[in-house]
Design a protein around this motif. Structure first.
Motif, PDB file in Angstrom:
ATOM      1  N   ALA A  30       8.506   5.581  -7.711  1.00 13.82           N
ATOM      2  CA  ALA A  30       7.818   6.656  -6.990  1.00 13.82           C
ATOM      3  C   ALA A  30       8.811   7.672  -6.439  1.00 13.82           C
ATOM      4  O   ALA A  30       8.591   8.886  -6.516  1.00 13.82           O
ATOM      5  CB  ALA A  30       6.962   6.077  -5.866  1.00 13.82           C
ATOM      6  N   ARG A  31       9.922   7.191  -5.899  1.00 22.29           N
ATOM      7  CA  ARG A  31      10.956   8.102  -5.382  1.00 22.29           C
ATOM      8  C   ARG A  31      11.544   8.937  -6.519  1.00 22.29           C
ATOM      9  O   ARG A  31      11.752  10.143  -6.362  1.00 22.29           O
ATOM     10  CB  ARG A  31      12.050   7.319  -4.677  1.00 22.29           C
ATOM     11  CG  ARG A  31      11.649   6.771  -3.336  1.00 22.29           C
ATOM     12  CD  ARG A  31      12.786   5.911  -2.765  1.00 22.29           C
ATOM     13  NE  ARG A  31      12.382   5.199  -1.589  1.00 22.29           N
ATOM     14  CZ  ARG A  31      12.547   5.637  -0.341  1.00 22.29           C
ATOM     15  NH1 ARG A  31      13.089   6.821  -0.135  1.00 22.29           N
ATOM     16  NH2 ARG A  31      12.149   4.915   0.679  1.00 22.29           N
ATOM     17  N   ASP A  34       9.019  11.432  -7.497  1.00 21.70           N
ATOM     18  CA  ASP A  34       8.539  12.212  -6.360  1.00 21.70           C
ATOM     19  C   ASP A  34       7.007  12.214  -6.294  1.00 21.70           C
ATOM     20  O   ASP A  34       6.368  13.270  -6.214  1.00 21.70           O
ATOM     21  CB  ASP A  34       9.081  13.642  -6.412  1.00 21.70           C
ATOM     22  CG  ASP A  34       8.894  14.375  -5.097  1.00 21.70           C
ATOM     23  OD1 ASP A  34       8.813  13.709  -4.039  1.00 21.70           O
ATOM     24  OD2 ASP A  34       8.789  15.618  -5.120  1.00 21.70           O
ATOM     25  N   VAL A  35       6.432  11.003  -6.346  1.00 21.59           N
ATOM     26  CA  VAL A  35       4.979  10.838  -6.260  1.00 21.59           C
ATOM     27  C   VAL A  35       4.653   9.845  -5.143  1.00 21.59           C
ATOM     28  O   VAL A  35       5.509   9.049  -4.747  1.00 21.59           O
ATOM     29  CB  VAL A  35       4.369  10.348  -7.601  1.00 21.59           C
ATOM     30  CG1 VAL A  35       4.573  11.392  -8.699  1.00 21.59           C
ATOM     31  CG2 VAL A  35       4.918   9.004  -8.017  1.00 21.59           C
ATOM     32  N   PRO A  36       3.423   9.863  -4.648  1.00 19.48           N
ATOM     33  CA  PRO A  36       3.025   8.893  -3.628  1.00 19.48           C
ATOM     34  C   PRO A  36       2.978   7.477  -4.198  1.00 19.48           C
ATOM     35  O   PRO A  36       2.787   7.271  -5.397  1.00 19.48           O
ATOM     36  CB  PRO A  36       1.620   9.347  -3.222  1.00 19.48           C
ATOM     37  CG  PRO A  36       1.395  10.669  -3.851  1.00 19.48           C
ATOM     38  CD  PRO A  36       2.368  10.827  -4.960  1.00 19.48           C
ATOM     39  N   LEU A  37       3.128   6.514  -3.298  1.00 20.03           N
ATOM     40  CA  LEU A  37       3.020   5.096  -3.644  1.00 20.03           C
ATOM     41  C   LEU A  37       1.934   4.486  -2.775  1.00 20.03           C
ATOM     42  O   LEU A  37       1.943   4.662  -1.555  1.00 20.03           O
ATOM     43  CB  LEU A  37       4.352   4.384  -3.399  1.00 20.03           C
ATOM     44  CG  LEU A  37       4.370   2.872  -3.575  1.00 20.03           C
ATOM     45  CD1 LEU A  37       4.014   2.482  -5.011  1.00 20.03           C
ATOM     46  CD2 LEU A  37       5.734   2.313  -3.198  1.00 20.03           C
ATOM     47  N   VAL A  38       0.999   3.789  -3.402  1.00 18.48           N
ATOM     48  CA  VAL A  38      -0.081   3.138  -2.666  1.00 18.48           C
ATOM     49  C   VAL A  38      -0.009   1.640  -2.932  1.00 18.48           C
ATOM     50  O   VAL A  38      -0.147   1.195  -4.080  1.00 18.48           O
ATOM     51  CB  VAL A  38      -1.470   3.686  -3.068  1.00 18.48           C
ATOM     52  CG1 VAL A  38      -2.561   2.996  -2.263  1.00 18.48           C
ATOM     53  CG2 VAL A  38      -1.525   5.195  -2.879  1.00 18.48           C
ATOM     54  N   ALA A  39       0.227   0.873  -1.878  1.00 16.20           N
ATOM     55  CA  ALA A  39       0.259  -0.584  -1.966  1.00 16.20           C
ATOM     56  C   ALA A  39      -1.142  -1.109  -1.668  1.00 16.20           C
ATOM     57  O   ALA A  39      -1.722  -0.789  -0.625  1.00 16.20           O
ATOM     58  CB  ALA A  39       1.260  -1.153  -0.969  1.00 16.20           C
ATOM     59  N   LEU A  40      -1.685  -1.887  -2.591  1.00 17.31           N
ATOM     60  CA  LEU A  40      -3.046  -2.397  -2.463  1.00 17.31           C
ATOM     61  C   LEU A  40      -3.041  -3.911  -2.292  1.00 17.31           C
ATOM     62  O   LEU A  40      -2.442  -4.631  -3.099  1.00 17.31           O
ATOM     63  CB  LEU A  40      -3.864  -2.046  -3.709  1.00 17.31           C
ATOM     64  CG  LEU A  40      -3.974  -0.560  -4.052  1.00 17.31           C
ATOM     65  CD1 LEU A  40      -4.692  -0.382  -5.385  1.00 17.31           C
ATOM     66  CD2 LEU A  40      -4.694   0.184  -2.951  1.00 17.31           C
ATOM     67  N   MET A  41      -3.705  -4.375  -1.247  1.00 23.25           N
ATOM     68  CA  MET A  41      -3.914  -5.805  -1.033  1.00 23.25           C
ATOM     69  C   MET A  41      -5.420  -6.031  -0.958  1.00 23.25           C
ATOM     70  O   MET A  41      -6.147  -5.189  -0.422  1.00 23.25           O
ATOM     71  CB  MET A  41      -3.232  -6.273   0.254  1.00 23.25           C
ATOM     72  CG  MET A  41      -3.332  -7.775   0.492  1.00 23.25           C
ATOM     73  SD  MET A  41      -2.430  -8.312   1.980  1.00 23.25           S
ATOM     74  CE  MET A  41      -0.785  -8.481   1.307  1.00 23.25           C
ATOM     75  N   PHE A  42      -5.887  -7.155  -1.473  1.00 20.59           N
ATOM     76  CA  PHE A  42      -7.318  -7.401  -1.579  1.00 20.59           C
ATOM     77  C   PHE A  42      -7.735  -8.639  -0.815  1.00 20.59           C
ATOM     78  O   PHE A  42      -6.955  -9.574  -0.649  1.00 20.59           O
ATOM     79  CB  PHE A  42      -7.709  -7.554  -3.056  1.00 20.59           C
ATOM     80  CG  PHE A  42      -7.363  -6.344  -3.857  1.00 20.59           C
ATOM     81  CD1 PHE A  42      -8.221  -5.267  -3.902  1.00 20.59           C
ATOM     82  CD2 PHE A  42      -6.154  -6.250  -4.514  1.00 20.59           C
ATOM     83  CE1 PHE A  42      -7.890  -4.121  -4.604  1.00 20.59           C
ATOM     84  CE2 PHE A  42      -5.807  -5.120  -5.228  1.00 20.59           C
ATOM     85  CZ  PHE A  42      -6.682  -4.053  -5.270  1.00 20.59           C
ATOM     86  N   TRP A  43      -8.976  -8.619  -0.390  1.00 21.67           N
ATOM     87  CA  TRP A  43      -9.575  -9.791   0.220  1.00 21.67           C
ATOM     88  C   TRP A  43     -10.977  -9.937  -0.359  1.00 21.67           C
ATOM     89  O   TRP A  43     -11.582  -8.990  -0.845  1.00 21.67           O
ATOM     90  CB  TRP A  43      -9.621  -9.679   1.743  1.00 21.67           C
ATOM     91  CG  TRP A  43     -10.480  -8.567   2.252  1.00 21.67           C
ATOM     92  CD1 TRP A  43     -10.119  -7.266   2.391  1.00 21.67           C
ATOM     93  CD2 TRP A  43     -11.839  -8.646   2.666  1.00 21.67           C
ATOM     94  NE1 TRP A  43     -11.173  -6.536   2.874  1.00 21.67           N
ATOM     95  CE2 TRP A  43     -12.245  -7.354   3.056  1.00 21.67           C
ATOM     96  CE3 TRP A  43     -12.761  -9.686   2.764  1.00 21.67           C
ATOM     97  CZ2 TRP A  43     -13.521  -7.079   3.518  1.00 21.67           C
ATOM     98  CZ3 TRP A  43     -14.029  -9.414   3.226  1.00 21.67           C
ATOM     99  CH2 TRP A  43     -14.400  -8.121   3.602  1.00 21.67           C
TER     100      TRP A  43
END
Length: 142
Positions: A30-31, A34-43
């Motif tokens: 991502a760096r 030069d883009v956003p990073l989205v960390a996804l956790m699920f329940w």
């Protein structure tokens, strides 16, 4: 659909060492792009009872948010970079990651290997995402 430069890289995390490695790798990519990073956790889960109290099926189980914050802190320390966002989402990880991949530049996952012959196979979430994701998928070996 977003312009390619605005599409995020998504990374599935679950608190495991392999998901921390995936988060580190996704951050480097991502760096570089030069883009956003989205960390996804699920329940997931139906209503259950903890002691005498009913757990709300529309709220994450106790400790889920702490696990998400802890995983981010293990990787980034006290300050999560501005380009990183984290989300705690309801649903089965494989299904939701495939859905979320429609808006992503790339999906990064960890591989929870067991070593030896068993460790050479991918897990069910990685397999489902490789087969069905709407973007490129990178599986990071721990």
């Amino acid at each position: 659909m977003d312009a390619p430069s605005q599409q995020p890289i998504l990374v599935g995390i679950d608190g495991s060492d392999s998901s921390r490695d995936a988060l580190r790798t996704a951050d480097r990519i991502a760096r570089a792009l030069d883009v956003p990073l989205v960390a996804l956790m699920f329940w997931q889960g139906p209503p259950v009872y903890e002691g005498w109290e009913t757990v709300d099926p529309n709220r994450p189980p106790a400790g889920s948010e702490d696990q998400l914050r802890s995983t981010l802190a293990d990787v980034f320390g006290a300050g999560v970079p501005a380009h990183v966002r984290a989300e705690l989402l309801h649903g089965r990880p494989a299904v939701r990651l495939v859905e979320e991949s429609e808006r992503a530049l790339m999906l990064v996952l960890g591989r929870r290997g067991h070593g030896g012959l068993r460790g050479s196979a991918l897990g069910s979430v990685s397999n489902a995402c490789i087969a069905h994701a709407h973007c490129p998928v990178l599986v990071v070996r721990h």
